[in-house]
Design a protein around this motif. Structure first.
Motif, PDB file in Angstrom:
ATOM      1  N   THR A 173     -14.134  -2.812   3.856  1.00  0.00           N
ATOM      2  CA  THR A 173     -15.110  -3.881   3.631  1.00  0.00           C
ATOM      3  C   THR A 173     -16.206  -3.819   4.707  1.00  0.00           C
ATOM      4  O   THR A 173     -17.395  -3.969   4.400  1.00  0.00           O
ATOM      5  CB  THR A 173     -14.390  -5.249   3.647  1.00  0.00           C
ATOM      6  N   CYS A 204      -6.760  -1.382  -6.416  1.00  0.00           N
ATOM      7  CA  CYS A 204      -6.908  -2.294  -5.282  1.00  0.00           C
ATOM      8  C   CYS A 204      -6.869  -3.747  -5.750  1.00  0.00           C
ATOM      9  O   CYS A 204      -7.681  -4.152  -6.576  1.00  0.00           O
ATOM     10  CB  CYS A 204      -8.250  -2.019  -4.596  1.00  0.00           C
ATOM     11  N   PRO A 205      -5.950  -4.544  -5.209  1.00  0.00           N
ATOM     12  CA  PRO A 205      -5.917  -5.964  -5.608  1.00  0.00           C
ATOM     13  C   PRO A 205      -6.953  -6.795  -4.841  1.00  0.00           C
ATOM     14  O   PRO A 205      -7.168  -7.954  -5.157  1.00  0.00           O
ATOM     15  CB  PRO A 205      -4.505  -6.401  -5.225  1.00  0.00           C
ATOM     16  N   PRO A 248     -14.669   2.496  -7.539  1.00  0.00           N
ATOM     17  CA  PRO A 248     -14.538   2.365  -6.084  1.00  0.00           C
ATOM     18  C   PRO A 248     -13.204   1.761  -5.660  1.00  0.00           C
ATOM     19  O   PRO A 248     -12.743   1.987  -4.544  1.00  0.00           O
ATOM     20  CB  PRO A 248     -15.698   1.432  -5.705  1.00  0.00           C
ATOM     21  N   PHE A 249     -12.582   0.975  -6.551  1.00  0.00           N
ATOM     22  CA  PHE A 249     -11.314   0.332  -6.195  1.00  0.00           C
ATOM     23  C   PHE A 249     -10.131   0.989  -6.907  1.00  0.00           C
ATOM     24  O   PHE A 249      -9.055   0.413  -6.976  1.00  0.00           O
ATOM     25  CB  PHE A 249     -11.372  -1.162  -6.531  1.00  0.00           C
ATOM     26  N   ALA A 285      -6.100  -2.527   5.259  1.00  0.00           N
ATOM     27  CA  ALA A 285      -6.654  -2.353   3.898  1.00  0.00           C
ATOM     28  C   ALA A 285      -7.847  -3.280   3.688  1.00  0.00           C
ATOM     29  O   ALA A 285      -8.821  -2.921   3.030  1.00  0.00           O
ATOM     30  CB  ALA A 285      -5.571  -2.638   2.857  1.00  0.00           C
ATOM     31  N   VAL A 321       0.832  -1.208   0.000  1.00  0.00           N
ATOM     32  CA  VAL A 321       0.000   0.000   0.000  1.00  0.00           C
ATOM     33  C   VAL A 321       0.866   1.256   0.000  1.00  0.00           C
ATOM     34  O   VAL A 321       0.607   2.208  -0.736  1.00  0.00           O
ATOM     35  CB  VAL A 321      -0.911   0.021   1.254  1.00  0.00           C
ATOM     36  N   ILE A 326     -12.044 -10.135  -3.073  1.00  0.00           N
ATOM     37  CA  ILE A 326     -12.233 -10.616  -1.698  1.00  0.00           C
ATOM     38  C   ILE A 326     -13.271  -9.742  -1.020  1.00  0.00           C
ATOM     39  O   ILE A 326     -14.149 -10.237  -0.295  1.00  0.00           O
ATOM     40  CB  ILE A 326     -10.943 -10.496  -0.855  1.00  0.00           C
ATOM     41  N   ILE A 375      -3.393 -14.420  -1.534  1.00  0.00           N
ATOM     42  CA  ILE A 375      -4.579 -13.714  -1.036  1.00  0.00           C
ATOM     43  C   ILE A 375      -5.566 -13.331  -2.141  1.00  0.00           C
ATOM     44  O   ILE A 375      -6.747 -13.616  -2.057  1.00  0.00           O
ATOM     45  CB  ILE A 375      -4.192 -12.408  -0.292  1.00  0.00           C
ATOM     46  N   PHE A 376      -5.062 -12.670  -3.190  1.00  0.00           N
ATOM     47  CA  PHE A 376      -5.966 -11.948  -4.086  1.00  0.00           C
ATOM     48  C   PHE A 376      -6.495 -12.746  -5.283  1.00  0.00           C
ATOM     49  O   PHE A 376      -7.528 -12.394  -5.856  1.00  0.00           O
ATOM     50  CB  PHE A 376      -5.275 -10.693  -4.647  1.00  0.00           C
TER      51      PHE A 376
HETATM   52  C1  HEM Z   1     -14.896  -2.467  -0.347  1.00  0.00           C
HETATM   53  C2  HEM Z   1     -13.663  -2.694  -0.011  1.00  0.00           C
HETATM   54  C3  HEM Z   1     -12.463  -1.999  -0.590  1.00  0.00           C
HETATM   55  C4  HEM Z   1     -12.368  -0.812  -1.253  1.00  0.00           C
HETATM   56  C5  HEM Z   1     -13.493   0.145  -1.632  1.00  0.00           C
HETATM   57  C6  HEM Z   1     -10.976  -0.620  -1.584  1.00  0.00           C
HETATM   58  C7  HEM Z   1     -10.490   0.471  -2.282  1.00  0.00           C
HETATM   59  C8  HEM Z   1      -9.161   0.698  -2.524  1.00  0.00           C
HETATM   60  C9  HEM Z   1      -8.640   1.876  -3.173  1.00  0.00           C
HETATM   61  C10 HEM Z   1      -9.467   3.034  -3.706  1.00  0.00           C
HETATM   62  C11 HEM Z   1      -7.295   1.745  -3.212  1.00  0.00           C
HETATM   63  C12 HEM Z   1      -6.301   2.761  -3.771  1.00  0.00           C
HETATM   64  C13 HEM Z   1      -6.061   2.573  -5.228  1.00  0.00           C
HETATM   65  C14 HEM Z   1      -5.138   3.644  -5.754  1.00  0.00           C
HETATM   66  O1  HEM Z   1      -4.095   3.880  -5.173  1.00  0.00           O
HETATM   67  O2  HEM Z   1      -5.499   4.276  -6.755  1.00  0.00           O
HETATM   68  C15 HEM Z   1      -6.954   0.478  -2.594  1.00  0.00           C
HETATM   69  C16 HEM Z   1      -5.666  -0.012  -2.480  1.00  0.00           C
HETATM   70  C17 HEM Z   1      -5.364  -1.224  -1.913  1.00  0.00           C
HETATM   71  N1  HEM Z   1      -6.243  -2.150  -1.389  1.00  0.00           N
HETATM   72 FE1  HEM Z   1      -8.252  -1.976  -1.326  1.00  0.00          FE
HETATM   73  N2  HEM Z   1     -10.255  -1.681  -1.123  1.00  0.00           N
HETATM   74  C18 HEM Z   1     -11.114  -2.566  -0.520  1.00  0.00           C
HETATM   75  C19 HEM Z   1     -10.810  -3.790   0.051  1.00  0.00           C
HETATM   76  C20 HEM Z   1      -9.562  -4.349   0.076  1.00  0.00           C
HETATM   77  C21 HEM Z   1      -9.247  -5.675   0.573  1.00  0.00           C
HETATM   78  C22 HEM Z   1     -10.271  -6.678   1.084  1.00  0.00           C
HETATM   79  C23 HEM Z   1      -7.897  -5.817   0.482  1.00  0.00           C
HETATM   80  C24 HEM Z   1      -7.018  -6.971   0.861  1.00  0.00           C
HETATM   81  C25 HEM Z   1      -7.399  -8.159   1.069  1.00  0.00           C
HETATM   82  C26 HEM Z   1      -7.359  -4.596  -0.096  1.00  0.00           C
HETATM   83  C27 HEM Z   1      -6.026  -4.373  -0.352  1.00  0.00           C
HETATM   84  C28 HEM Z   1      -5.532  -3.230  -0.942  1.00  0.00           C
HETATM   85  C29 HEM Z   1      -4.119  -3.006  -1.192  1.00  0.00           C
HETATM   86  C30 HEM Z   1      -2.985  -3.969  -0.854  1.00  0.00           C
HETATM   87  C31 HEM Z   1      -4.016  -1.755  -1.807  1.00  0.00           C
HETATM   88  C32 HEM Z   1      -2.740  -1.057  -2.246  1.00  0.00           C
HETATM   89  C33 HEM Z   1      -2.427  -1.343  -3.708  1.00  0.00           C
HETATM   90  C34 HEM Z   1      -1.100  -0.712  -4.132  1.00  0.00           C
HETATM   91  O3  HEM Z   1      -0.780   0.364  -3.657  1.00  0.00           O
HETATM   92  O4  HEM Z   1      -0.405  -1.320  -4.956  1.00  0.00           O
HETATM   93  N3  HEM Z   1      -8.396  -3.736  -0.326  1.00  0.00           N
HETATM   94  N4  HEM Z   1      -8.105  -0.147  -2.188  1.00  0.00           N
END
Ligand code: HEM
Length: 478
Positions: free
Chosen positions: A280, A417-418, A409-410, A275, A94, A422, A114-115
């Motif tokens: 979630t 978001c990976p 949203p992701f 994260a 992250v 999940i 995980i993903f």
């Molecule tokens: C509804 C649930 C979730 C939402 C809305 C969400 C949304 C996001 C968003 C907007 C980002 C930033 C993307 C960017 O930098 O442009 C992000 C990054 C990330 N999310 Fe999620 N996320 C969710 C659930 C999860 C879950 C369940 C996991 C892990 C099991 C996760 C792991 C990560 C990780 C590792 C990153 C960093 C990716 C990177 O910087 O390479 N997220 N998420």
């Protein structure tokens, strides 16, 4: 000397205009920034001390940033406090400043364990076990009593996530996470989020770095606290490393095998847990809120799930939930209207680039106002209403975000978001159990239609007033 037609940095408010609106900026930055984009356009900029911040608020501009300039926008901006927490920025997905080899390696490990679809499928038993625990908890301890939905879902999802990462539950089984240790862990994790997501004085005025004892002390305290959360689990794993495995390999095993240090592992487990659970949990809370408020929608969801469950001895199964189209549309509509991460996570321009004919200088913070895009009437008809049908009509607008930038949203691009799949699986399972087995009423006979949807910003869009509901086992399950 700019090329013809290219203007300097994007327009935006001056320091006095920001100070004039400071209360909204601090409490609800997503709204303050949306208001500014209505005055200055879809790409704005302003200075916070020495730091230039650029904010994009339209699908076209976000597409230019995340797709056309995918590589340049792939940096992450880290508040200075991060550099004082051991290993937090060296071994991170992250908060990796760049998409370097360590980031690639960790995303690959994450993908395998995980993903990926395969990893998600093999974790279906973990999800089911924990959601059944939640069901048991409600039946045995909470029938007719007030439940804090956020606390209960958070405890369930935390255990799902930590079992996925380390094959161990972090919280004491299925409840509201109210055990003494659970409360301590929850408070520590909240502190990590609060303390690391705000810009400190040294971010605004880097010259203060040399005298920034306060930041260093705070970082030390954060580090001690997260060490406390994981110490037992990591130590136990170190003691048994090399013994023949009695269970499937997990994320922790593979980090150990790849010689990540205990400090690095502590930091990685913490960021994955945060994260994976906060956003979630809030998605499930917002979805429950909308279902309670909208009786007709709730009935339709229940009917759809029950029709499928009837053929399977009235039990809920992940595989059929993904085919419940209306329920899936409700989840997607929740992620639109109550976007869990309204400003995403801060990107950093790793080089100077041109977007929408303006210069974005290297090292600018680049924010995407995802929430503004999701509630903009130029992108969505009747944007302020909860209308799941829109996702039946536009099934192509999906969470992937690589083609339809009006719904992200992701996020999108390299840092997308990976964990999206999940997240969807967990939200659908938790909410399906809650609505299939229980009727829910509000305390003090409150009218469900009056349930508040006011939000509160803290990286994640929370519900300002906690969602308290009273469960009653539905007749056919008595
Ligand atoms: C509804 C649930 C979730 C939402 C809305 C969400 C949304 C996001 C968003 C907007 C980002 C930033 C993307 C960017 O930098 O442009 C992000 C990054 C990330 N999310 Fe999620 N996320 C969710 C659930 C999860 C879950 C369940 C996991 C892990 C099991 C996760 C792991 C990560 C990780 C590792 C990153 C960093 C990716 C990177 O910087 O390479 N997220 N998420």
């Amino acid at each position: 000397h700019l090329p013809f037609g290219i203007k300097n940095i994007p327009p935006g408010p001056n320091v006095f205009q920001i100070l004039w609106n400071i209360s909204l900026f601090v409490k609800k930055p997503h709204i303050a920034l949306k208001n500014l984009s209505e005055t200055y356009g879809p790409l704005i900029s302003f200075r916070l001390g020495a730091q230039l911040v650029v904010v994009a608020s339209s699908p076209l501009v976000v597409e230019e940033i995340l797709k056309t300039h995918n590589r340049i926008s792939s940096g992450r901006y880290l508040p200075s406090i991060y550099y004082n927490i051991p290993e937090s920025s060296n071994a991170s997905i992250v908060m990796s400043r760049e998409c370097n080899d360590t980031w690639k390696n960790l995303r690959r490990i994450g993908q395998n364990y995980i993903f990926s679809t395969k990893a998600i499928e093999s974790a279906s038993e973990i999800r089911k076990t924990n959601v059944m625990e939640m069901l048991k908890f409600i039946k045995s301890k909470k029938e007719g009593k007030i439940v804090n939905i956020e606390h209960m879902v958070y405890a369930t999802l935390t255990n799902i996530m930590t079992t996925l990462l380390t094959s161990r539950n972090l919280f004491g089984g299925g409840g509201e996470g109210e055990g003494a240790n659970d409360k301590k862990v929850k408070a520590f994790l909240n502190e990590v989020v609060e303390d690391t997501s705000n810009l400190g004085l040294t971010d605004l005025f880097p010259i203060l770095n040399v005298v920034d004892f306060w930041n260093k002390e705070k970082a030390k305290a954060i580090y001690q606290n997260v060490k406390f959360i994981w110490a037992d689990i990591i130590n136990e794993r170190s003691a048994t490393q090399g013994n023949p495995p009695t269970r499937a390999q997990d994320f922790l095993d593979i980090l150990k095998e790849n010689a990540y240090t205990d400090d690095e592992i502590t930091s990685l487990l913490t960021e994955q847990l945060i994260a994976g659970t906060d956003s979630t949990t809030m998605s499930a809370v917002w979805l429950m809120t909308e279902l309670i408020k909208n009786e007709e929608i709730m009935c339709r969801v229940r009917e759809e799930i029950a029709n499928q469950a009837i053929e399977r001895n009235n039990t809920i199964n992940e595989s059929f939930l993904s085919e419940c189209r209306y329920f899936q549309a409700c989840i997607r509509e929740t992620l639109r209207l109550h976007t869990p991460a309204p400003l995403g996570l801060p990107h950093r321009a790793i080089e100077t680039c041109i977007v929408n004919n303006y210069v974005i200088p290297r090292d600018s913070i680049v924010l995407l106002n995802i929430w503004a895009i999701h509630v903009d009437s130029n992108n969505w008809e009747d944007a302020a209403s909860f209308k799941p049908e829109r996702f039946l009509e536009y099934p192509k607008v999906d969470v992937g975000g690589s083609r339809h930038f009006e719904y992200i949203p992701f996020g999108s691009g390299q840092r997308q978001c990976p964990g999206s799949n999940i997240a969807l699986k967990s939200v659908q399972l938790v909410v399906a159990y809650l609505v299939h087995y229980f009727d829910w009423s509000l305390p003090d006979g409150m009218d469900p239609r009056k349930l508040s949807t006011t939000d509160k910003f803290s990286i994640i869009l929370r519900k300002e007033e906690p969602l308290y509901l009273i469960p009653k086992l539905r007749n056919q399950y008595n």
